[in-house]
Scaffold this motif. Sequence first.
Motif, short mmCIF file in Angstrom:
data_model
loop_
_atom_site.label_atom_id
_atom_site.label_comp_id
_atom_site.label_asym_id
_atom_site.label_seq_id
_atom_site.Cartn_x
_atom_site.Cartn_y
_atom_site.Cartn_z
N UNK A 1 0.84 -1.20 0.11
CA UNK A 1 -0.03 0.04 -0.12
C UNK A 1 0.84 1.38 -0.16
N UNK A 2 2.25 1.10 -0.05
CA UNK A 2 3.09 2.11 -0.14
C UNK A 2 3.67 2.99 1.27
N UNK A 3 3.11 1.95 2.33
CA UNK A 3 3.65 2.59 3.55
C UNK A 3 4.91 2.17 3.96
N UNK A 4 5.66 3.21 4.37
CA UNK A 4 7.16 3.13 4.63
C UNK A 4 7.30 2.80 6.40
N UNK A 5 8.45 2.29 6.67
CA UNK A 5 8.41 2.01 8.00
C UNK A 5 7.97 3.05 8.80
N UNK A 6 8.28 4.22 8.49
CA UNK A 6 7.91 5.74 9.47
C UNK A 6 6.56 5.66 9.42
N UNK A 7 5.70 5.46 8.50
CA UNK A 7 4.30 5.35 8.25
C UNK A 7 3.70 4.19 9.62
N UNK A 8 4.56 3.16 9.47
CA UNK A 8 4.21 2.27 10.57
C UNK A 8 4.26 2.58 11.95
N UNK B 1 4.83 9.54 1.06
CA UNK B 1 3.61 9.37 0.84
C UNK B 1 3.18 7.92 0.59
N UNK B 2 2.25 7.50 0.99
CA UNK B 2 1.79 6.13 0.68
C UNK B 2 0.89 6.20 -0.56
N UNK B 3 0.50 5.16 -1.16
CA UNK B 3 -0.44 5.26 -2.36
C UNK B 3 -1.53 6.11 -2.39
N UNK B 4 -1.96 6.28 -1.09
CA UNK B 4 -3.24 7.37 -0.82
C UNK B 4 -2.80 8.64 -0.92
N UNK B 5 -1.67 8.78 -0.83
CA UNK B 5 -0.97 10.29 -0.72
C UNK B 5 -0.80 10.55 0.99
N UNK B 6 -1.16 9.61 1.81
CA UNK B 6 -0.87 9.95 3.20
C UNK B 6 0.47 10.21 3.53
N UNK B 7 0.94 11.09 4.39
CA UNK B 7 2.06 11.40 5.14
C UNK B 7 2.14 10.69 6.46
N UNK B 8 3.37 10.54 7.02
CA UNK B 8 3.35 10.04 8.44
C UNK B 8 2.65 11.23 9.41
N UNK B 9 2.62 12.39 8.93
CA UNK B 9 2.05 13.61 9.83
C UNK B 9 0.68 13.48 9.84
#
Length: 478
Positions: free
Chosen positions: A406-413, A436-444
């Motif tokens: 889904x495009x999540x990096x370890x920082x997203x997790x 950004x993940x595939x939905x455009x979401x950032x960790x923030x």
Amino acid sequence: MENLVEVSETEIRIVFALGCKCRATVNIRSLTAASPIAFKVQTSSPHKFLVNPPSGLISPLSSTTFQVILKQQSQIPSTFPRSPSDRFLIRTARVPELKLELNSSSESNRSEIVTSWFSSIGHNRSTHDIKLKVVFVGPFLLRHAVNNGDCDSVRNIIKRQRSVFTEFSTREAESLFRVAKQLPNNSNDMVNILIEGGLKVDACTEPKDVKWVSKGWTALHIAVANDRREEVERLVSVNNGGCRWLDSRDKEGRTPLHIAASKGLLGNAKVLIDAGAQVDGRSKDGRTALFRAAANGNCEMVKMLVEMGADPTVNELHLGRSALDIARAKGHEAVVIILERGEAVLHASRRGDLQLLETLLEKGATTNFGDQYGLTALHMAAIKGKKDAVMIVAEFGADLECQDGEGHTPLHMAVEGGCPQTVEVLLNRGANVNARNKKGETPLSISRFLGNEEITQLLVDEGAVLSAIPSNSSSPLS
């Protein structure tokens, strides 16, 4: 010379019975994409065996079969399982010059064309030959060997035909067991071989038989060996004082889990581990359940044991080999992939098992293996808040910007996991704060959605760009 074909087995295993024809099927697969492969099957004992078809053609990268037929025999083989005098030779060769002729021929004529071609070349043309030995197995010969007290033959038949006991009815199995018990000198040895090989008889679990039958086996060993799931569950239950059975050892130091792993009894192994059995318990030779599963090439058992925390680096005593070493030595490539390419690292990271994790990585296991969802060890440790595991995996070169499906990096997790210390470790190592993940979401954006003010401030301090959560996002991470 390169191999042109491969065969399904290195032995031709014939289920023997008196007074009737006995058959075995051999599968041949072409290993070349360039041209068809001709084959011809020859036997050292044409008076005993027929081959159908005796020759033929294999299309590039395709498979075919031939059948070996043992003519009716009035006597049992003089030696078994292995027959020292019976051999088969498969001659194979590329035949580009026969391609047009064979394509225009009927299926029945192709065998004749190939046979004539092999006869015409004699031994003047280079061929790739495969030699196959003959072994005789089956219930008839097993009964005969038990009756004669021939432990070696019984052991070898079971080794070559693990399914032999499925052909016995309950009454036949109990009869065979009684015969083994009544042997004058080696009855204990014979009974042990049959039980360990998978013979299932109710008599085995009677208290008067348990100690006498086995080499120090408890009732749990026997229930596991016979794949009696309900009985295993009953014996390990708390109400039955199960803790005293779980890691009981036979004379070779094997626990019930060793028996389950050796026999590939996945369900029983799970029951034992769930009840608290030592997953890395070692028998007297130093072998663990994982070592035995790896030696057998049992991928499902290996996966389950690794997921439950089994350590693939534990060495046996005599040769100092680990589960990974034995899998490599026996050519079990699928098991090697599980142990070598990171599944063990993945599960150690998820559990935060730092000692095992560091040992695996020091021995060369990869850090960037991903499961079916693309989750790596760094993803797993991050979302579980295992900051020390994150540090170890990162120190061994894990990709901080690797993305799951889904495009999540370890920082997203790490943000989703809600552990500020883990987020800080990744940021200090240079993780992209605005990934950004595939939905455009950032960790923030995820942190703000979750309302985690401490993590939000950490991200802002590192230069995170304030951005709204995309309108199509209903949750921080799916």
